[in-house]
Design an enzyme around this catalytic site. Structure first.
Site, PDB file in Angstrom:
ATOM      1  N   ASP A  87       0.832  -1.201   0.000  1.00 14.05           N
ATOM      2  CA  ASP A  87       0.000   0.000   0.000  1.00 14.05           C
ATOM      3  C   ASP A  87       0.871   1.257   0.000  1.00 14.05           C
ATOM      4  O   ASP A  87       2.058   1.230   0.355  1.00 14.05           O
ATOM      5  CB  ASP A  87      -0.924  -0.003   1.218  1.00 14.05           C
ATOM      6  CG  ASP A  87      -2.273   0.639   0.927  1.00 14.05           C
ATOM      7  OD1 ASP A  87      -2.388   1.380  -0.065  1.00 14.05           O
ATOM      8  OD2 ASP A  87      -3.224   0.392   1.704  1.00 14.05           O
ATOM      9  N   ASP A 147     -10.785   1.835  -3.347  1.00 14.69           N
ATOM     10  CA  ASP A 147     -11.292   1.542  -2.002  1.00 14.69           C
ATOM     11  C   ASP A 147     -12.822   1.492  -1.987  1.00 14.69           C
ATOM     12  O   ASP A 147     -13.416   1.004  -1.020  1.00 14.69           O
ATOM     13  CB  ASP A 147     -10.816   2.601  -1.005  1.00 14.69           C
ATOM     14  CG  ASP A 147      -9.359   2.411  -0.603  1.00 14.69           C
ATOM     15  OD1 ASP A 147      -8.798   1.341  -0.893  1.00 14.69           O
ATOM     16  OD2 ASP A 147      -8.786   3.337   0.000  1.00 14.69           O
TER      17      ASP A 147
END
Length: 737
Positions: free
Chosen positions: A480, A550
């Protein structure tokens, strides 16, 4: 007023040795006409050297017969240009320096040590090696060269273009702007630019606008690729091109740092395109004997509309970009623990989730954020990549062993480029973050960015990740990256070199990823950046899949995935089912619809399985079992967008056809019913007209009335299939075999 001269670039030298159309994947040079011809697939890209030694764009489009002469407009300029615009300002060069009076976007802009900023590049030499062409350009008087590199893909005709600047003088030269490539399209009416823009939770929005004299700039200034805009463009013609017909020129930058693509018309209506490093806050002092190489700009052409352009890009990425040497592993069905546990992680809870995930057919179990250091929230622990002693007193071994015994691979979430100020790493090395001395260190998500441009930081990150993978039997990392650059300083460097940060950071990121792949070849890596903020053809050389957004809302994802697949292959596109009401939108749709949305890429499950009932487990088990029978076609087959989210209709219809045409999957997603009783037939594409295909519903169940159990491919393509659905957010998938 001068007249425009035209010269037919003779193909006599070509005809002497070639009497038929060129074979796929060729680079040829005809010394008589001084023309380079790059051919691959059904496309051609041509360059010429003019009478004055300038390198000029000659042709880019559908492949021509080898005997076709190439014409090139030479100096002086057309008569419509007056005294305010000298010939040099409108003469299209293949790669121009900022000099000689040009006012369009240059390939490169420099400043010499004596203050001279005039750079005029002309042809010096070239070399052809197989499917690679290199051309050296040199300034007319200064010891400064730019080497252009072209590679042509035999199957798709996609050309990879890059540039390398070299300073052969005795004093430094400051580079203020450098593109990987500049491109030119001849005047035609109705040029239209397509691009992908959005934000976190709404990435890859497909947008279009007319191409005109107002320069359109697609870019990221953030130090990374960005959720805001994707480094991709396409240009077609209004009224001529559509989803499956007409010309489309396209390009994608292979770079994970700050980037820029500009598109606009010049004074006589030709489209000029430039793409490469973003000149925003960019400066590179090129020392004597030093070189600076750009990223690669991959450009191509389709005569089969936007759908044809997408399929070419998908084929090229699978064969030539992704790890796997042209045979990337299909994406396993993944479970991720984040929505079930967030930071409340412990060994027993993760094992319980893993056992439930194995029941439904999951193949890879991933433990997300919260497993390391003092990571009980997003305020602490980043940078300390050792398992929490309170959550995992015996290390990760017992959990990993249990996951493996359940028949699944084990993966971990990491964010190695970041650090919390509340961490052992930051307390030991506060100088390791990107910063300006004496200025604020702006936090985002309570974290700062480590300066990977520094060799010691690069080596530290590599060391801790290597140790993590060496001491634990891990098959996958979800990598990430959750913030952009701020205060982009590198105070340890000389002032003239501090802005190298933007390039050296990304280069060292690639170095870490490449070295991890070398040391741990069986470990797969996902590129994630607050969703789809780091998806580009640079990072994809080192990673196996990407996190698309997301926003996991099944309805929103149809739009996000539609935009994504214009530029990138579904082979890398992860899509999850998650709980409802969806955390990002508040929308509630049934589990079957969520699976059908997510099955259109790499399938993942992010639900809290502890809250599922027997019916949920049943739906998931059936859908996952069917997905495993179709995933290779979904991920690596030919994609046809039959009805898009932006078309204004009530449905989104997406078709995937296997390369051998033995299987096809039609996803039919109804947004809202609104008395849609008279449902039009959906005509399939890409099937073998002479083969008979049987059909079944994904997830099981009876076929709707009127759909034959089997028929020839010609029937499915000419008469189509009618799928009546009622209600809002309903879906069905038909599997043809």
């Amino acid at each position: 007023m001068s007249r425009c001269k035209m010269i037919a670039l003779s193909s006599a030298g070509i005809l002497a040795s070639v009497v038929t159309s060129p074979a796929a994947g060729e680079v040829r040079y005809d010394p008589a006409s001084r023309v380079f011809r790059l051919t691959g697939g059904d496309t051609e890209y041509d360059i010429a050297i003019d009478e004055q030694g300038y390198l000029r764009p000659a042709y880019w489009g559908k492949a021509l017969d080898a005997a076709t002469p190439i014409t090139l407009p030479l100096l002086p300029a057309p008569p419509v240009i007056g005294a305010m615009d000298p010939p040099s300002s409108v003469t299209a060069q293949e790669y121009a320096g900022q000099g000689g009076g040009i006012v369009t976007e240059p390939g490169i802009k420099v400043a010499f040590a004596d203050g001279n900023r005039d750079l005029v590049l002309k042809y010096r030499s070239h070399r052809i090696a197989g499917e690679t062409l290199t051309i050296e350009l040199a300034d007319i008087s200064r010891p400064f060269t730019v080497t252009l590199r072209y590679t042509v893909d035999p199957a798709t005709g996609i050309v990879g273009r890059s540039a390398t600047a070299r300073n052969d003088g005795k004093a430094p030269v400051r580079i203020d702007q450098i593109a990987a490539a500049t491109l030119t399209l001849p005047y035609r009416p109705g040029y239209r630019l397509s691009y992908l823009a959005g934000r976190q939770l709404a990435e890859f929005g497909f947008a279009q606008q007319d191409v005109g004299p107002a320069l359109a700039v697609l870019e990221s200034r953030r130090g990374g690729t960005s959720n805001h805009m994707s480094p991709w463009f396409a240009i077609d013609q209004k009224g001529v091109s559509d989803e499956e017909h007409g010309p489309v020129w396209f390009g994608t930058l292979g770079w994970s740092g700050s980037w820029r693509i500009s598109v606009g018309t010049d004074l006589i209506g030709r489209v000029r395109i430039a793409g490469g490093y973003n000149p925003y806050d960019f400066s590179w002092q090129l020392r004597p004997g030093e070189t600076l190489e750009t990223p690669i700009f991959y450009v191509g052409y389709s005569d089969d509309g936007m759908g044809g352009a997408s399929r070419l890009q998908h084929r090229f990425q699978i064969a030539g970009i992704l790890p796997g040497n042209g045979r990337p592993k299909v994406r396993p069905v993944l479970y991720n623990s984040w929505e079930a546990t967030e930071f409340a992680i412990d060994e027993a809870g993760q094992i319980a989730l893993a056992e439930k995930a194995a029941r439904i057919g999951v193949e890879r179990f991933v433990m997300d954020d919260g497993w390391f250091g003092k990571r009980d929230s997003d305020r602490a622990g980043l940078g300390d990549w050792t398992p929490s002693r309170t959550k995992f007193p015996n290390g990760l071994g017992p959990l990993i062993d249990r996951v493996h015994k359940l028949g699944m691979e084990f993966g971990l979430w990491v964010e190695p480029e970041m650090v919390n100020p509340d961490s052992d790493l930051y307390r030991a090395h506060p100088d390791w973050v990107i910063n300006f001395t004496g200025r604020p260190r702006t936090e985002s998500r309570n974290q700062l960015t480590l300066n990977l441009a520094r060799a010691d930081v690069r080596d530290h990150v590599l060391k801790v990740l290597d140790e993590l993978l060496t001491t634990n039997d891990i098959q996958y990392l979800k990598w990430d990256y959750n913030r952009s650059f701020s205060e982009p300083g590198w105070p340890e460097q000389p002032v003239a070199d501090q802005q190298r940060l933007y390039v050296d950071y990304t280069r060292n990121l690639y170095h870490i990823l490449a070295e991890l792949k070398k040391r741990h070849p069986r470990v797969e890596i996902e590129s994630c950046s607050s969703g789809g903020g780091r998806v580009d053809l640079g990072i994809l050389r080192y990673t196996n899949q990407v996190w698309t957004s997301d926003n996991t809302d099944a309805f929103d994802r149809l739009t996000i995935q539609d935009g994504f697949t214009h530029a990138f292959t579904p082979a890398i596109m992860m899509a999850w089912t998650t709980d409802v009401p969806n955390w990002a939108t508040g929308r509630t749709v049934d589990l079957s619809y969520r699976f059908l949305s997510a099955m259109q890429g790499g399938l993942g499950v992010g639900n809290n399985l502890n809250k599922w009932g027997a019916a949920d487990f049943d739906v998931a088990t059936r859908m996952i079992a069917d997905y495993k029978t179709i995933r290779e076609t979904v991920q690596t087959g030919a994609l046809y967008r039959l009805a898009r989210p932006g078309d204004g209709g009530p449905t989104v219809d997406t078709l995937y056809v296997a390369d051998d045409k033995r299987q096809a999957i039609l996803f039919h997603m109804l947004q809202n019913y609104q008395a849609r009783d008279d449902v039009p037939a959906i005509r399939l594409r890409g099937l073998d007209p002479d083969r008979r295909y049987t059909v079944r519903l994904a997830g099981g169940g009876k076929l709707p009335d009127g759909i034959p159990a089997s028929a020839l491919g010609s029937r499915w393509m000419s008469q189509g299939v009618t799928i009546p659905l009622r209600g809002d957010f309903k879906g069905a998938a038909l599997i043809f075999e």
